[in-house]
Write an enzyme that holds these catalytic residues in place. Structure first.
Site, PDB file in Angstrom:
ATOM      1  N   LYS A   9       0.804  -1.204   0.000  1.00 50.61           N
ATOM      2  CA  LYS A   9       0.000   0.000   0.000  1.00 50.61           C
ATOM      3  C   LYS A   9       0.850   1.272   0.000  1.00 50.61           C
ATOM      4  CE  LYS A   9      -2.241  -1.706   3.664  1.00 50.61           C
ATOM      5  NZ  LYS A   9      -3.178  -1.869   4.813  1.00 50.61           N
ATOM      6  N   GLY A  10       2.027   1.172   0.566  1.00 54.21           N
ATOM      7  CA  GLY A  10       2.807   2.372   0.857  1.00 54.21           C
ATOM      8  C   GLY A  10       3.130   3.246  -0.338  1.00 54.21           C
ATOM      9  N   LYS A  45      17.332   1.251   0.625  1.00 53.43           N
ATOM     10  CA  LYS A  45      18.252   0.950   1.735  1.00 53.43           C
ATOM     11  C   LYS A  45      19.240  -0.106   1.249  1.00 53.43           C
ATOM     12  CE  LYS A  45      15.225   1.393   5.797  1.00 53.43           C
ATOM     13  NZ  LYS A  45      14.531   0.540   6.798  1.00 53.43           N
ATOM     14  N   ASP A  78       4.753   3.138   6.972  1.00 52.05           N
ATOM     15  CA  ASP A  78       3.991   3.023   8.220  1.00 52.05           C
ATOM     16  C   ASP A  78       4.764   2.341   9.343  1.00 52.05           C
ATOM     17  OD1 ASP A  78       3.874   0.395   6.992  1.00 52.05           O
ATOM     18  OD2 ASP A  78       2.329  -0.081   8.463  1.00 52.05           O
ATOM     19  N   GLU A  87       7.632   1.412  -6.189  1.00 54.93           N
ATOM     20  CA  GLU A  87       7.707   0.992  -4.780  1.00 54.93           C
ATOM     21  C   GLU A  87       7.975   2.199  -3.887  1.00 54.93           C
ATOM     22  OE1 GLU A  87       7.189  -0.949  -2.547  1.00 54.93           O
ATOM     23  OE2 GLU A  87       7.749  -3.010  -2.915  1.00 54.93           O
ATOM     24  N   ASP A  99      14.143  -2.766   0.776  1.00 53.25           N
ATOM     25  CA  ASP A  99      14.887  -3.069   1.999  1.00 53.25           C
ATOM     26  C   ASP A  99      15.744  -4.313   1.727  1.00 53.25           C
ATOM     27  OD1 ASP A  99      15.399  -3.554   4.807  1.00 53.25           O
ATOM     28  OD2 ASP A  99      13.654  -2.329   5.226  1.00 53.25           O
ATOM     29  N   ARG A 157       1.324   6.865   7.796  1.00 48.11           N
ATOM     30  CA  ARG A 157       1.494   6.881   6.336  1.00 48.11           C
ATOM     31  C   ARG A 157       1.260   8.271   5.749  1.00 48.11           C
ATOM     32  NH1 ARG A 157       1.849   1.556   4.265  1.00 48.11           N
ATOM     33  NH2 ARG A 157       0.600   0.009   5.351  1.00 48.11           N
ATOM     34  N   VAL A 210      12.033   4.339   9.107  1.00 48.44           N
ATOM     35  CA  VAL A 210      11.460   5.584   8.591  1.00 48.44           C
ATOM     36  C   VAL A 210       9.953   5.455   8.424  1.00 48.44           C
ATOM     37  CG1 VAL A 210      13.494   6.586   7.506  1.00 48.44           C
ATOM     38  CG2 VAL A 210      12.190   4.861   6.267  1.00 48.44           C
TER      39      VAL A 210
HETATM   40  C1  PRP Z   1       7.214  -2.825   2.421  1.00 49.95           C
HETATM   41  C2  PRP Z   1       7.543  -1.948   1.218  1.00 49.95           C
HETATM   42  C3  PRP Z   1       8.015  -2.934   0.201  1.00 49.95           C
HETATM   43  C4  PRP Z   1       8.684  -3.995   1.053  1.00 49.95           C
HETATM   44  C5  PRP Z   1      10.165  -3.756   1.057  1.00 49.95           C
HETATM   45  O1  PRP Z   1       5.940  -3.326   2.231  1.00 49.95           O
HETATM   46  O2  PRP Z   1       6.420  -1.249   0.777  1.00 49.95           O
HETATM   47  O3  PRP Z   1       6.960  -3.504  -0.531  1.00 49.95           O
HETATM   48  O4  PRP Z   1       8.178  -3.869   2.387  1.00 49.95           O
HETATM   49  O5  PRP Z   1      10.816  -4.713   1.832  1.00 49.95           O
HETATM   50  P1  PRP Z   1      11.782  -5.813   1.226  1.00 49.95           P
HETATM   51  O6  PRP Z   1      12.721  -5.148   0.275  1.00 49.95           O
HETATM   52  O7  PRP Z   1      12.477  -6.333   2.467  1.00 49.95           O
HETATM   53  O8  PRP Z   1      10.958  -6.884   0.575  1.00 49.95           O
HETATM   54  P2  PRP Z   1       4.972  -3.845   3.381  1.00 49.95           P
HETATM   55  O9  PRP Z   1       4.933  -5.344   3.263  1.00 49.95           O
HETATM   56  O10 PRP Z   1       5.365  -3.270   4.701  1.00 49.95           O
HETATM   57  O11 PRP Z   1       3.560  -3.311   2.903  1.00 49.95           O
HETATM   58  P3  PRP Z   1       2.925  -1.840   2.872  1.00 49.95           P
HETATM   59  O12 PRP Z   1       3.488  -1.140   1.663  1.00 49.95           O
HETATM   60  O13 PRP Z   1       1.476  -2.124   2.737  1.00 49.95           O
HETATM   61  O14 PRP Z   1       3.284  -1.144   4.160  1.00 49.95           O
END
Ligand code: PRP
Length: 183
Positions: free
Chosen positions: A51-52, A139, A167, A107, A111, A173, A161
């Site tokens: 969602k982010g 990152k 979030d 995205e 991470d 958010r 962050v």
């Molecule tokens: C977060 C972010 C990426 C993912 C990155 O999503 O939006 O999709 O994690 O992490 P990674 O590189 O370790 O895979 P999250 O699952 O928290 O969903 P959100 O966007 O709904 O908060």
């Protein structure tokens, strides 16, 4: 919704600005120009990873000077667990036909690299002619698998962050800038 224990933790946390709204606006304007220059004349789908990334998506496409279709994908969240297996589950599939089209995966943050690697593979398997990636934050020191985005808004060190889509337990958010959440 944040649990009671999360609420107690949050009460002790400090929020400090890492990337201001003005810095975000300036960088996204640059990215919009660069991406438009690459894709001008092609049929482009901007694919938002929910969602982010919705905040970044809407600002980015409005900074572009070409027509762009929108689609959405959602993949499983790791929550507090970070698997090294690279198993990512697709929770919501994109709706548009991607055969022969250009797709820009959008995205909010990369991470470990696991989510983006899997989404990239999945979109290639749907027959897209060209697949590129844009992330608002990167990152690179947190990688568990190699992945280099084609467009990076800001590269940051490993830290927690929030804001601009990011979030903590679904909170923060809609803060319009990026902040560091720390004790
Ligand atoms: C977060 C972010 C990426 C993912 C990155 O999503 O939006 O999709 O994690 O992490 P990674 O590189 O370790 O895979 P999250 O699952 O928290 O969903 P959100 O966007 O709904 O908060």
């Amino acid at each position: 919704m944040a649990s009671e224990s999360n609420a107690m933790i949050l009460a002790q946390m400090a929020q400090t600005t890492l990337i201001s709204r003005a810095q975000i606006d300036a960088r996204i304007a640059e990215m919009g120009r660069e991406i438009s220059a690459e894709f001008e004349g092609s049929e482009l789908i901007a694919l938002c990873v929910l969602k982010g990334a919705v905040f970044f998506l809407t600002d980015l496409v409005r900074a572009m000077s070409m027509d762009v279709a929108l689609d959405f994908i959602q993949v499983s969240s790791y929550g507090n667990q970070k698997y090294s297996s690279g198993v990512v589950t697709i929770l919501k599939e994109p709706q548009l036909d991607m055969h022969g089209k250009s797709v820009l995966i959008v995205e909010d943050i990369i991470d470990s690299g696991l989510s983006m690697r899997e989404v990239h593979r999945y979109i290639e398997s749907r027959g897209a002619a060209k697949v590129k990636t844009a992330t608002f934050l990167d990152k690179p020191k947190a990688r568990k698998v190699e992945f280099q985005a084609d467009y990076v808004g800001f590269s940051i060190d490993p830290m927690f962050v929030i804001g601009y889509g990011l979030d903590f337990a679904e909170k923060y958010r809609n803060i319009p800038e990026v902040q560091v959440l720390s004790e």
